[in-house]
Design an enzyme around this catalytic site. Structure first.
Site, PDB file in Angstrom:
ATOM      1  N   SER A 289       0.865  -1.176   0.000  1.00 26.32           N
ATOM      2  CA  SER A 289       0.000   0.000   0.000  1.00 26.32           C
ATOM      3  C   SER A 289       0.899   1.222   0.000  1.00 26.32           C
ATOM      4  O   SER A 289       2.022   1.160   0.517  1.00 26.32           O
ATOM      5  CB  SER A 289      -0.880   0.033   1.258  1.00 26.32           C
ATOM      6  OG  SER A 289      -1.483   1.306   1.429  1.00 26.32           O
TER       7      SER A 289
ATOM      8  N   TYR B 285      -2.291   0.611  11.447  1.00 27.61           N
ATOM      9  CA  TYR B 285      -2.325   0.154  10.053  1.00 27.61           C
ATOM     10  C   TYR B 285      -1.099   0.658   9.299  1.00 27.61           C
ATOM     11  O   TYR B 285      -0.466  -0.101   8.552  1.00 27.61           O
ATOM     12  CB  TYR B 285      -3.604   0.650   9.372  1.00 27.61           C
ATOM     13  CG  TYR B 285      -3.718   0.220   7.928  1.00 27.61           C
ATOM     14  CD1 TYR B 285      -4.155  -1.061   7.599  1.00 27.61           C
ATOM     15  CD2 TYR B 285      -3.385   1.091   6.894  1.00 27.61           C
ATOM     16  CE1 TYR B 285      -4.256  -1.465   6.281  1.00 27.61           C
ATOM     17  CE2 TYR B 285      -3.481   0.701   5.571  1.00 27.61           C
ATOM     18  CZ  TYR B 285      -3.915  -0.579   5.263  1.00 27.61           C
ATOM     19  OH  TYR B 285      -4.012  -0.974   3.953  1.00 27.61           O
TER      20      TYR B 285
END
Length: 249
Positions: free
Chosen positions: A143, A159
């Site tokens: 990501s 996260y």
């Protein structure tokens, strides 16, 4: 398609979204799939959709990447059965949004364990099978949240930390596996629009330059890396939209 046909592909987080898109596209290309996700019901529904579409149902199993014992035992069972494996797509990840004080210690621990420790242990456990393949690939869907100086845009610090952990995991894997014949590719997509190849009208619709990236774009990018000659390695692929709307996958 010839480079994917017959390959044994293991996909985590395959019940929905990007993982499901990977599964359908690779099944269409003739891959032999093994799918995992935390929840068995949507995984079972996806497997049936693939069976109706291709005539062959993928194998599937519930697997919680946040459960270290479950991951370890699952990988050992695969090794003990000497299951052939050519491609591992580490797509499974636990999303957690909000400020640092908006969730408890368990949620933080589960997020980091699933995204880093679970992914690492599964990869380690399946690695002997990949090394036995004549042409093996590991694709880690990280990501842009795993890169520095990217806006949080709602993602929790846990996260973000987990995605930085995945980035480090991928870099370490790449170095340790250099010369073994196992290629390692990291994909860094921003926020993506969830399209399904089971909906061809939506999947094949034209996109303009203001559009977000989609699951189709990420799958296509991964296939581009997988289809290259074996001496070509795409170490890290950073993806962005024309509007650079960075947000973690």
């Amino acid at each position: 398609m010839d480079q994917i046909k017959g390959k044994r592909v293991f996909i985590t987080g395959a019940a929905r979204g990007l993982g499901a898109a990977f599964a359908v596209v690779l099944a269409d290309m003739g891959a032999k799939l093994f799918l995992t996700a935390r929840n068995i019901e949507p995984l079972s529904a996806l497997a049936e959709s693939i069976r109706l579409r291709t005539g062959t149902a993928p194998e599937y199993h519930a697997l919680d990447l946040a459960d270290v014992s479950q991951v370890t035992l699952f990988a050992k069972a695969w090794r003990d059965q000497n299951q052939p494996l050519d491609i591992l797509v580490n797509n499974g990840a636990m999303w957690l949004s909000g400020s640092m004080d908006s969730h408890d210690a368990f949620a933080i621990q589960q997020t980091i364990t699933a995204n880093v420790t679970g992914t690492l242990l599964l990869t380690r456990g399946l690695l002997p099978l990949l090394k036995a393949s004549p042409a093996a690939d590991i694709v880690n869907v990280v990501s842009v949240s795993g890169m520095s100086n990217v806006p949080l845009q709602g993602a929790s610090i846990a996260y973000i930390a987990s995605k930085h952990g995945q980035a480090g995991l991928t870099d370490g894997l790449r170095q340790e596996l250099r010369g073994t014949g196992v290629r390692v590719t990291a994909l860094y997509p921003p926020n993506i629009e969830d399209l399904s190849p089971l909906n061809p009208k939506e999947w094949d619709a034209a996109r303009d330059t203001a559009s977000w990236l989609t699951t189709k774009d990420v799958v296509g990018t991964a296939l581009g890396a997988l289809s290259r000659a074996r001496h070509v390695h795409f170490m890290s692929v950073l993806m962005e939209t024309a509007t650079a709307n960075f947000h973690g996958h």
